[in-house]
Design an enzyme around this catalytic site. Structure first.
Site, PDB file in Angstrom:
ATOM      1  N   GLU A  17      -2.032   5.370  17.844  1.00 60.13           N
ATOM      2  CA  GLU A  17      -0.576   5.365  17.954  1.00 60.13           C
ATOM      3  C   GLU A  17      -0.146   6.529  18.836  1.00 60.13           C
ATOM      4  O   GLU A  17      -0.742   7.611  18.778  1.00 60.13           O
ATOM      5  CB  GLU A  17       0.076   5.495  16.580  1.00 60.13           C
ATOM      6  CG  GLU A  17      -0.254   4.355  15.627  1.00 60.13           C
ATOM      7  CD  GLU A  17       0.391   4.556  14.273  1.00 60.13           C
ATOM      8  OE1 GLU A  17       1.488   4.036  14.055  1.00 60.13           O
ATOM      9  OE2 GLU A  17      -0.209   5.255  13.433  1.00 60.13           O
ATOM     10  N   LYS A  55       0.834  -1.182   0.000  1.00 60.76           N
ATOM     11  CA  LYS A  55       0.000   0.000   0.000  1.00 60.76           C
ATOM     12  C   LYS A  55       0.886   1.256   0.000  1.00 60.76           C
ATOM     13  O   LYS A  55       2.062   1.164   0.412  1.00 60.76           O
ATOM     14  CB  LYS A  55      -0.937   0.003   1.212  1.00 60.76           C
ATOM     15  CG  LYS A  55      -0.269   0.334   2.544  1.00 60.76           C
ATOM     16  CD  LYS A  55      -1.304   0.468   3.615  1.00 60.76           C
ATOM     17  CE  LYS A  55      -0.693   0.890   4.930  1.00 60.76           C
ATOM     18  NZ  LYS A  55      -0.223   2.284   4.963  1.00 60.76           N
ATOM     19  N   HIS A  96      -6.243  -1.159   6.293  1.00 63.90           N
ATOM     20  CA  HIS A  96      -6.227  -1.992   7.499  1.00 63.90           C
ATOM     21  C   HIS A  96      -7.598  -2.088   8.168  1.00 63.90           C
ATOM     22  O   HIS A  96      -8.092  -3.187   8.441  1.00 63.90           O
ATOM     23  CB  HIS A  96      -5.246  -1.434   8.538  1.00 63.90           C
ATOM     24  CG  HIS A  96      -3.834  -1.329   8.067  1.00 63.90           C
ATOM     25  ND1 HIS A  96      -3.291  -2.160   7.110  1.00 63.90           N
ATOM     26  CD2 HIS A  96      -2.830  -0.489   8.425  1.00 63.90           C
ATOM     27  CE1 HIS A  96      -2.026  -1.837   6.914  1.00 63.90           C
ATOM     28  NE2 HIS A  96      -1.728  -0.830   7.695  1.00 63.90           N
TER      29      HIS A  96
END
Length: 509
Positions: free
Chosen positions: A242, A174, A266
């Protein structure tokens, strides 16, 4: 402990008593793996260490060769060795590394340099003759999508894309485009050189054991499937948070943003696995068929100004230390509108899921690092008013990272007098139950060598994902600047309003 030969032993057999859903898959044949861009970050940090780990576990096929192609490949062996020492899961074993280096070959050249591809073709033919291989090649395009056309064209010129014997497989990373039209253009480039069955699109999240266990938990356990519908499920949250920023990644991230970077691929893949119907088999085609069906029935819920949110991290604190905001990061212009946080609401127009909202969020510089899927069940609607008031929502949580496992949150009576209900967690940590699982790239590279495409998204899945996301990106393009949130928090306030309108709230980070 006796160790098998790192380059000649095949894949292990099933353990006694193991229950297998579907087939394990084919055994890897002798082949050569060509990595274009072998000195790049992805190859050094993920691909070469994964190949070393496969060698360490004796799971590379007999006759395996690794060919690295890059402009600065000639003197890269010490760099690759250091990358293995730093990033491989298995401890560095000089003997394993020495044996592997006998199978590593380097081609120096640029992607538009025809003589370099002629040398590549000659080397692959020589390796086939030397080891008695049938001409099986994997081409891993660890390069920007802008270089796909050049590399595929050069492979076609020297005849490496279409086999006279053996097989060809091409692996692409990707992003698969930046919207639906560019994705289709990219697929057109690949289709000119390789048939669809030869294209493997890497989504490393699908190589994670917890993700694969979604299907096992749903379809190998009779207790969940009867409840897996809109009569019993209130909503689903999919979160990828994150705590790091985008330091040093301005060249890639600016103009891409959180929605393109992880939601389009994802997180929509996670949604498909949670929501898909049971496949007729657990082979690649059957699973892909069901994922395409569910993605084709998936759509954004609006109005987008109320059902979505985007943000950009400002200055804040991480682990007690001050960190800069996005526009203070090197390489980002002060007027950048790139979002580092994205949240949206998804609906699925099937009988099973009608009326169940799927809330998806992702962000950088958030309070902690976690990826999880939380399925919240509808609380009891019967019993006395007191019982209903005391009831808690049952939540099934798939923890994808960093501590992969499964949790079921239930209500239990607190010790003492009276019926006081307290939420408690029943949990299973994969690391405490099973042997360490292969790292995602280790698993996926092994699957490519075996020709098992189960964990690789098909073209239709990618295009449906862009169809879902594109309207959101178009809305944001005219919506002004993203909201700012302090680094180290749970994101912008506007994200909380998405759920609070319906009396729900995000799971705490």
């Amino acid at each position: 402990m006796q160790q098998s030969s790192p380059l000649t032993s095949g894949f292990g057999s099933r353990a006694d008593g193991e229950i297998v859903i579907g087939e394990i898959g084919p055994v890897a044949e002798s082949s050569s793996l060509v990595i274009f861009g072998i000195t790049g970050d992805l190859a050094r940090k993920k691909l070469v260490p994964a190949i070393y780990d496969l060698a360490h576990r004796g799971q590379l096929p007999a006759g395996f060769d690794l060919v690295g192609f890059a402009r600065d490949a000639a003197n890269s062996e010490p760099v690759l060795r250091e990358s293995v020492i730093t990033h491989a899961r298995r401890p560095f074993d000089p003997e394993v590394w020495h044996t592997l280096t006998q199978r590593i070959h380097l081609i120096e050249g640029s992607f538009d340099e025809s003589p370099a591809f002629t040398r590549l073709a000659s080397l692959l033919t020589t390796l086939d003759h030397r080891r008695g291989k049938p001409g099986n090649y994997v081409f891993y395009l660890s390069v920007p999508p802008s270089a796909f056309s050049t590399v595929c064209g050069q492979l076609a010129v020297v005849g490496l894309n279409r086999p006279a014997q053996g097989w060809r497989r091409v692996v692409v990373e990707k992003p698969f485009g930046h919207d639906l039209p560019s994705s289709r253009a990219l697929e057109g480039v690949l289709a000119q050189a390789f048939p669809p069955s030869s294209v493997y699109r890497i989504d490393h999240y699908l190589g994670k054991e917890t993700v694969q266990n979604i299907l096992a938990l749903r379809f190998a356990n009779g207790m969940f499937e009867p409840l897996w519908n809109n009569r019993h499920i209130d909503h689903v949250q999919i979160t990828m948070a994150e705590n790091v920023g985008v330091t040093g990644r301005a060249g890639y991230y600016d103009g891409v943003g959180a929605a393109r970077d992880v939601i389009q691929n994802h997180l929509l893949q996670l949604l498909a696995l949670i929501a898909m119907e049971e496949p007729v088999g657990f082979d690649a085609d059957s699973i892909a068929t069901e994922k395409v069906k569910i993605l084709s029935a998936t759509e954004l819920l609006g109005p987008l100004e109320h059902t979505s949110a985007r943000g950009q991290y400002g200055p804040g604190v991480d682990s007690g230390l001050p960190v800069p905001g996005l526009t203070d990061e090197i390489g980002f212009p002060p007027d950048s509108t790139t979002e580092t946080f994205a949240a949206l609401t998804i609906g699925i127009t099937t009988r099973r899921w009608a009326g169940v909202p799927f809330y998806i969020r992702t962000g950088k510089r958030l309070a902690r690092r976690t990826t999880e899927i939380a399925v919240t069940f509808t609380p009891p609607a019967h019993g006395s008013p007191a019982a209903r008031a005391a009831a808690v929502s049952n939540v099934l949580v798939f923890r994808v990272q960093p501590d992969d496992g499964i949790e079921l949150h239930i209500g239990a009576k607190r010790p003492g007098g009276g019926m006081q209900i307290q939420p408690v967690s029943l949990g299973m940590d994969f690391r405490s139950v099973f042997d360490p699982a292969p790292e995602a790239y280790e698993r996926l590279i092994g699957d490519v060598l075996r020709g098992d495409s189960t964990l690789f998204p098909r073209r239709a899945e990618v295009e449906h994902s862009w169809r879902i996301i594109d309207p959101l990106l178009q809305h944001w393009a005219t919506a002004g600047r993203p909201d700012t949130y302090p680094a180290g928090t749970s994101g912008p306030v506007s994200a909380d309003r998405i759920l609070s309108r319906s009396g729900r709230e995000w799971r705490a980070l």
